[in-house]
Enzyme design. Sequence first.
Site, PDB file in Angstrom:
ATOM      1  N   LYS A  52     -32.855   8.344  12.029  1.00  0.00           N
ATOM      2  CA  LYS A  52     -31.959   8.445  13.185  1.00  0.00           C
ATOM      3  C   LYS A  52     -30.906   9.529  12.943  1.00  0.00           C
ATOM      4  O   LYS A  52     -30.600  10.326  13.840  1.00  0.00           O
ATOM      5  CB  LYS A  52     -31.296   7.082  13.466  1.00  0.00           C
ATOM      6  CG  LYS A  52     -32.285   6.062  14.025  1.00  0.00           C
ATOM      7  CD  LYS A  52     -31.740   4.640  14.092  1.00  0.00           C
ATOM      8  CE  LYS A  52     -32.860   3.683  14.526  1.00  0.00           C
ATOM      9  NZ  LYS A  52     -32.427   2.273  14.600  1.00  0.00           N
ATOM     10  N   GLN A  96     -27.863  -1.649  12.546  1.00  0.00           N
ATOM     11  CA  GLN A  96     -29.272  -1.760  12.195  1.00  0.00           C
ATOM     12  C   GLN A  96     -29.617  -3.210  11.848  1.00  0.00           C
ATOM     13  O   GLN A  96     -28.917  -3.859  11.066  1.00  0.00           O
ATOM     14  CB  GLN A  96     -29.585  -0.821  11.010  1.00  0.00           C
ATOM     15  CG  GLN A  96     -31.061  -0.703  10.681  1.00  0.00           C
ATOM     16  CD  GLN A  96     -31.900  -0.050  11.783  1.00  0.00           C
ATOM     17  OE1 GLN A  96     -31.415   0.784  12.535  1.00  0.00           O
ATOM     18  NE2 GLN A  96     -33.151  -0.422  11.877  1.00  0.00           N
ATOM     19  N   ASP A 119     -28.528   0.929  21.716  1.00  0.00           N
ATOM     20  CA  ASP A 119     -29.776   0.214  21.411  1.00  0.00           C
ATOM     21  C   ASP A 119     -30.278  -0.543  22.646  1.00  0.00           C
ATOM     22  O   ASP A 119     -31.442  -0.953  22.692  1.00  0.00           O
ATOM     23  CB  ASP A 119     -29.534  -0.819  20.301  1.00  0.00           C
ATOM     24  CG  ASP A 119     -30.047  -0.359  18.946  1.00  0.00           C
ATOM     25  OD1 ASP A 119     -30.985   0.462  18.913  1.00  0.00           O
ATOM     26  OD2 ASP A 119     -29.511  -0.834  17.926  1.00  0.00           O
TER      27      ASP A 119
HETATM   28  N1  GUN Z   1     -34.410  -2.922  13.603  1.00  0.00           N
HETATM   29  C1  GUN Z   1     -35.678  -2.655  14.006  1.00  0.00           C
HETATM   30  N2  GUN Z   1     -35.664  -1.906  15.129  1.00  0.00           N
HETATM   31  C2  GUN Z   1     -34.363  -1.694  15.440  1.00  0.00           C
HETATM   32  C3  GUN Z   1     -33.716  -0.984  16.478  1.00  0.00           C
HETATM   33  O1  GUN Z   1     -34.331  -0.408  17.376  1.00  0.00           O
HETATM   34  N3  GUN Z   1     -32.355  -0.998  16.443  1.00  0.00           N
HETATM   35  C4  GUN Z   1     -31.661  -1.655  15.497  1.00  0.00           C
HETATM   36  N4  GUN Z   1     -30.330  -1.630  15.566  1.00  0.00           N
HETATM   37  N5  GUN Z   1     -32.231  -2.321  14.512  1.00  0.00           N
HETATM   38  C5  GUN Z   1     -33.576  -2.335  14.492  1.00  0.00           C
END
Ligand code: GUN
Length: 291
Positions: A52, A96, A119
Amino acid sequence: MNILDGKQTASAIKAEIAEEVTQMIERGERAPHLVAILVGHDGGSESYVANKVKACEACGFNSSLLRFNDDITEQQLLDEIKKLNEDADVDGFIVQLPLPKHINEQKVTDAIDFRKDVDGFHPINVGRLSIGLPGFRSATPAGIMDLIERYGIETKGKHAVVLGRSNIVGKPIATLLMQKAQPGDCTVTVCHSSTRNIKEICREADIIVAALGRPGFVTEDMVKPGAVVIDVGTTRVPDASRKSGFRLCGDVDFDNVAPKCSYITPVPGGVGPMTICSLMKNTLLARKGIF
Ligand code: GUN
């Protein structure tokens, strides 16, 4: 059979975003700023967050990574979220997941200002998606819709079968596919662990979205000739021949299913890169303001 190339499509979208950011900066505006919170040292989460941050660089965004040990208390994490909610220099942020067991993930998600929830996990954004109002869409479903749109796949009136009912993929992709929009306008069936006759239901599908997290679940006998197959699975399977010690395995038996499909996503290189790209799109939207 055509491959839905998520890697190439995501690169093209990131280049478009970077161009828009260049123009913003030329106008004297600030670049979008994404913050990621990472708690602990889970291997998968480390690699997702690193990707990211890398994508932010490709798009010309500012990014910050806030790391905390897994003994951070729930209250300390909520205090950090409050600071980010109030920081005018931060357009969007993500926490996350998964979080350590002593932290309530829903409480953390609820604490994020929905206007910075890139998100798309906050109940306000989920609700807005459900009734067709503008808001942040969960990144994986939004990425799948972009892939379908960019490849010009007709969805109107088609029968889409979604395998899996998670809050971050199954439910929102079902909502987007049924939405009165292009792409969209599908008749949607959602299958899950208690569904009877999954094979028969899949055989009726024009579009299958597999998001169960069960490697190789979708086999050749479940797919109608000419179907579109979208594979969201990314299970880490031990593989001693790889430097990392594992390989990513999708929910679809690709080798045997692919010859029957009109379009299919590979794993890796399909949905995964599109997911990160959607997070970038959401961050740009957060900067510009969508509410
Ligand atoms: N863990 C697995 N996929 C995601 C996501 O798209 N966003 C976040 N914050 N955590 C995750």
